[in-house]
Design a protein around this motif. Structure first.
Motif, PDB file in Angstrom:
ATOM      1  N   LYS A 243      10.688  -4.057  -4.049  1.00 36.83           N
ATOM      2  CA  LYS A 243       9.312  -3.571  -3.912  1.00 36.83           C
ATOM      3  C   LYS A 243       9.246  -2.389  -2.957  1.00 36.83           C
ATOM      4  O   LYS A 243       8.520  -1.413  -3.198  1.00 36.83           O
ATOM      5  CB  LYS A 243       8.402  -4.702  -3.419  1.00 36.83           C
ATOM      6  CG  LYS A 243       8.016  -5.709  -4.493  1.00 36.83           C
ATOM      7  CD  LYS A 243       7.043  -6.745  -3.955  1.00 36.83           C
ATOM      8  CE  LYS A 243       6.594  -7.695  -5.054  1.00 36.83           C
ATOM      9  NZ  LYS A 243       5.643  -8.722  -4.545  1.00 36.83           N
ATOM     10  N   THR A 244       9.988  -2.457  -1.878  1.00 40.95           N
ATOM     11  CA  THR A 244      10.019  -1.347  -0.906  1.00 40.95           C
ATOM     12  C   THR A 244      10.578  -0.091  -1.557  1.00 40.95           C
ATOM     13  O   THR A 244      10.027   1.007  -1.413  1.00 40.95           O
ATOM     14  CB  THR A 244      10.875  -1.728   0.316  1.00 40.95           C
ATOM     15  OG1 THR A 244      10.320  -2.892   0.932  1.00 40.95           O
ATOM     16  CG2 THR A 244      10.924  -0.589   1.325  1.00 40.95           C
ATOM     17  N   TYR A 245      11.663  -0.252  -2.280  1.00 34.41           N
ATOM     18  CA  TYR A 245      12.293   0.876  -2.973  1.00 34.41           C
ATOM     19  C   TYR A 245      11.330   1.495  -3.989  1.00 34.41           C
ATOM     20  O   TYR A 245      11.164   2.721  -4.044  1.00 34.41           O
ATOM     21  CB  TYR A 245      13.568   0.399  -3.667  1.00 34.41           C
ATOM     22  CG  TYR A 245      14.144   1.376  -4.654  1.00 34.41           C
ATOM     23  CD1 TYR A 245      14.952   2.429  -4.232  1.00 34.41           C
ATOM     24  CD2 TYR A 245      13.891   1.252  -6.029  1.00 34.41           C
ATOM     25  CE1 TYR A 245      15.486   3.335  -5.146  1.00 34.41           C
ATOM     26  CE2 TYR A 245      14.416   2.138  -6.951  1.00 34.41           C
ATOM     27  CZ  TYR A 245      15.216   3.182  -6.504  1.00 34.41           C
ATOM     28  OH  TYR A 245      15.735   4.074  -7.403  1.00 34.41           O
ATOM     29  N   LEU A 246      10.694   0.657  -4.805  1.00 31.73           N
ATOM     30  CA  LEU A 246       9.801   1.147  -5.852  1.00 31.73           C
ATOM     31  C   LEU A 246       8.565   1.831  -5.277  1.00 31.73           C
ATOM     32  O   LEU A 246       8.070   2.812  -5.839  1.00 31.73           O
ATOM     33  CB  LEU A 246       9.380  -0.007  -6.766  1.00 31.73           C
ATOM     34  CG  LEU A 246      10.483  -0.614  -7.631  1.00 31.73           C
ATOM     35  CD1 LEU A 246       9.964  -1.818  -8.405  1.00 31.73           C
ATOM     36  CD2 LEU A 246      11.059   0.424  -8.595  1.00 31.73           C
ATOM     37  N   GLU A 247       8.069   1.330  -4.169  1.00 28.95           N
ATOM     38  CA  GLU A 247       6.918   1.959  -3.532  1.00 28.95           C
ATOM     39  C   GLU A 247       7.259   3.368  -3.079  1.00 28.95           C
ATOM     40  O   GLU A 247       6.495   4.317  -3.304  1.00 28.95           O
ATOM     41  CB  GLU A 247       6.461   1.122  -2.338  1.00 28.95           C
ATOM     42  CG  GLU A 247       5.212   1.680  -1.661  1.00 28.95           C
ATOM     43  CD  GLU A 247       4.722   0.815  -0.516  1.00 28.95           C
ATOM     44  OE1 GLU A 247       3.754   1.217   0.152  1.00 28.95           O
ATOM     45  OE2 GLU A 247       5.315  -0.267  -0.298  1.00 28.95           O
ATOM     46  N   GLN A 248       8.423   3.524  -2.457  1.00 25.93           N
ATOM     47  CA  GLN A 248       8.848   4.843  -1.980  1.00 25.93           C
ATOM     48  C   GLN A 248       9.082   5.805  -3.141  1.00 25.93           C
ATOM     49  O   GLN A 248       8.608   6.948  -3.122  1.00 25.93           O
ATOM     50  CB  GLN A 248      10.116   4.702  -1.140  1.00 25.93           C
ATOM     51  CG  GLN A 248       9.921   3.950   0.163  1.00 25.93           C
ATOM     52  CD  GLN A 248      11.228   3.669   0.878  1.00 25.93           C
ATOM     53  OE1 GLN A 248      12.308   3.842   0.328  1.00 25.93           O
ATOM     54  NE2 GLN A 248      11.135   3.218   2.129  1.00 25.93           N
ATOM     55  N   LYS A 249       9.808   5.341  -4.152  1.00 28.97           N
ATOM     56  CA  LYS A 249      10.104   6.199  -5.292  1.00 28.97           C
ATOM     57  C   LYS A 249       8.841   6.512  -6.094  1.00 28.97           C
ATOM     58  O   LYS A 249       8.704   7.614  -6.642  1.00 28.97           O
ATOM     59  CB  LYS A 249      11.137   5.528  -6.200  1.00 28.97           C
ATOM     60  CG  LYS A 249      12.498   5.324  -5.555  1.00 28.97           C
ATOM     61  CD  LYS A 249      13.206   6.648  -5.275  1.00 28.97           C
ATOM     62  CE  LYS A 249      13.679   7.317  -6.538  1.00 28.97           C
ATOM     63  NZ  LYS A 249      14.516   8.520  -6.274  1.00 28.97           N
ATOM     64  N   GLY A 250       7.930   5.550  -6.157  1.00 26.36           N
ATOM     65  CA  GLY A 250       6.680   5.773  -6.871  1.00 26.36           C
ATOM     66  C   GLY A 250       5.847   6.854  -6.223  1.00 26.36           C
ATOM     67  O   GLY A 250       5.273   7.713  -6.908  1.00 26.36           O
ATOM     68  N   ILE A 251       5.777   6.846  -4.898  1.00 24.15           N
ATOM     69  CA  ILE A 251       5.028   7.873  -4.165  1.00 24.15           C
ATOM     70  C   ILE A 251       5.640   9.247  -4.409  1.00 24.15           C
ATOM     71  O   ILE A 251       4.929  10.226  -4.670  1.00 24.15           O
ATOM     72  CB  ILE A 251       5.004   7.547  -2.654  1.00 24.15           C
ATOM     73  CG1 ILE A 251       4.139   6.302  -2.407  1.00 24.15           C
ATOM     74  CG2 ILE A 251       4.478   8.735  -1.855  1.00 24.15           C
ATOM     75  CD1 ILE A 251       4.204   5.800  -0.981  1.00 24.15           C
ATOM     76  N   GLN A 252       6.958   9.315  -4.348  1.00 23.23           N
ATOM     77  CA  GLN A 252       7.643  10.586  -4.584  1.00 23.23           C
ATOM     78  C   GLN A 252       7.355  11.123  -5.985  1.00 23.23           C
ATOM     79  O   GLN A 252       7.086  12.316  -6.169  1.00 23.23           O
ATOM     80  CB  GLN A 252       9.147  10.405  -4.398  1.00 23.23           C
ATOM     81  CG  GLN A 252       9.576  10.116  -2.964  1.00 23.23           C
ATOM     82  CD  GLN A 252      11.066   9.805  -2.863  1.00 23.23           C
ATOM     83  OE1 GLN A 252      11.823  10.015  -3.810  1.00 23.23           O
ATOM     84  NE2 GLN A 252      11.485   9.288  -1.713  1.00 23.23           N
ATOM     85  N   ARG A 253       7.415  10.251  -6.961  1.00 21.82           N
ATOM     86  CA  ARG A 253       7.183  10.691  -8.334  1.00 21.82           C
ATOM     87  C   ARG A 253       5.748  11.130  -8.544  1.00 21.82           C
ATOM     88  O   ARG A 253       5.492  12.145  -9.222  1.00 21.82           O
ATOM     89  CB  ARG A 253       7.523   9.552  -9.305  1.00 21.82           C
ATOM     90  CG  ARG A 253       7.374   9.939 -10.786  1.00 21.82           C
ATOM     91  CD  ARG A 253       8.263  11.098 -11.149  1.00 21.82           C
ATOM     92  NE  ARG A 253       8.173  11.414 -12.569  1.00 21.82           N
ATOM     93  CZ  ARG A 253       8.753  12.451 -13.143  1.00 21.82           C
ATOM     94  NH1 ARG A 253       9.478  13.304 -12.420  1.00 21.82           N
ATOM     95  NH2 ARG A 253       8.630  12.674 -14.443  1.00 21.82           N
ATOM     96  N   LYS A 254       4.792  10.421  -7.970  1.00 20.28           N
ATOM     97  CA  LYS A 254       3.393  10.811  -8.095  1.00 20.28           C
ATOM     98  C   LYS A 254       3.147  12.180  -7.452  1.00 20.28           C
ATOM     99  O   LYS A 254       2.341  12.984  -7.952  1.00 20.28           O
ATOM    100  CB  LYS A 254       2.490   9.750  -7.447  1.00 20.28           C
ATOM    101  CG  LYS A 254       2.410   8.438  -8.218  1.00 20.28           C
ATOM    102  CD  LYS A 254       1.736   8.653  -9.556  1.00 20.28           C
ATOM    103  CE  LYS A 254       1.622   7.357 -10.356  1.00 20.28           C
ATOM    104  NZ  LYS A 254       0.723   6.394  -9.744  1.00 20.28           N
TER     105      LYS A 254
END
Length: 277
Positions: A243-254
């Motif tokens: 979840k931590t990884y996906l949150e960080q990568k999700g913010i970057q992609r957005k």
């Protein structure tokens, strides 16, 4: 009550041709009519009285109704053929919805009629199957069995959900001027700006979490009818880290997507496609 071997044989023979081979059903099933017509069969599959009355219409001379009702209520063959028909209905419904069929129940919180463009399209699809077939009167366990035994839709729709969130349609079709020339004819220098491809590791990990969440939400059905995949059995520690990884990568992609929109000033477009064969 005891049936003679002749009576049992006649009822079993009638059962073999009683249920349609095709799971197609019509919108008339939403009416839940008690009329003894085959088109209303999907609405009454767990109504033994109605089923017995329908079976009585077969050529069962000399067998009284009480015995027919007893057979419908107790015959393992009848129950098996009924279940096979129920599974054909669910299979038909999945194919119908995946190929753009209309008339099924959608929820606005999942995107309504535009659910295929929603980041929750996989959730909308599963709920649509359950809500629609429940509304016509089908047994919930039979529906769950069909959903999990025909789970090809899940990978397709989960992939689509990710794409809707992190791979904007207009970005993927930039520079493809056939057959979209009229769509892009007024845009200038559109091919000089490109959205970076999504990180495949991010996508794979996102799909892993999606399947884990799917298992948590539908555990009983998967255990009874489906197949457990390794990613569905993550430990608590693995879930927290993911979840931590996906949150960080999700913010970057957005952030990448927002910057792309600013630079191209491109409006949203809808592209209709077929997702299931």
């Amino acid at each position: 009550m005891k049936l003679s071997s002749h009576e049992n044989m006649m009822l079993e023979m009638a059962t073999m041709t009683f249920f349609p081979k095709d799971g197609r059903w019509s919108s008339s099933c939403f009416n839940h009519s008690n009329a003894l017509e085959i088109k209303y069969l999907p609405c009454h599959l767990r109504d033994n009285l109605w089923l017995a009355l329908m079976l009585k219409k077969e050529e069962l001379f000399g067998i009284n109704f009480i015995k027919i009702y007893y057979f419908v209520s107790n015959s393992n063959l009848f129950k098996r053929k009924r279940n096979e028909y129920e599974q054909e209905i669910v299979k038909f419904q999945i194919s119908w919805m995946m190929n753009g069929g209309e008339g099924w129940i959608t929820k606005e919180e999942y995107g309504g009629s535009m659910f295929f463009l929603s980041p929750q399209c996989d959730l909308a699809f599963r709920k649509g199957i359950v809500d629609t077939l429940s509304r016509i009167g089908m047994n919930r366990d039979a529906i769950e069995e069909g959903i999990e035994k025909n789970a090809k839709w899940r990978d397709i729709l989960m992939d689509k959900a990710f794409s809707n969130e992190y791979e904007p349609v207009q970005a993927k079709f930039k520079g493809n001027h056939k057959p979209y020339d009229d769509t892009f004819k007024d845009e200038k220098n559109v091919n000089s700006i490109k959205l970076e491809p999504v990180d495949l590791e991010f996508k794979n990990q996102w799909l892993k979490m999606r399947k884990y969440e799917y298992y948590q939400n539908n555990k009983n059905s998967i255990l009874k009818y489906g197949k457990i995949e390794p990613c569905m059995l993550l430990t608590n520690k693995e879930v927290i880290e993911l979840k931590t990884y996906l949150e960080q990568k999700g913010i970057q992609r957005k952030e990448q997507i927002e910057q792309y929109k600013i630079e191209t000033n491109t409006p949203q477009r809808i592209i209709k496609r077929k997702y299931y064969n």
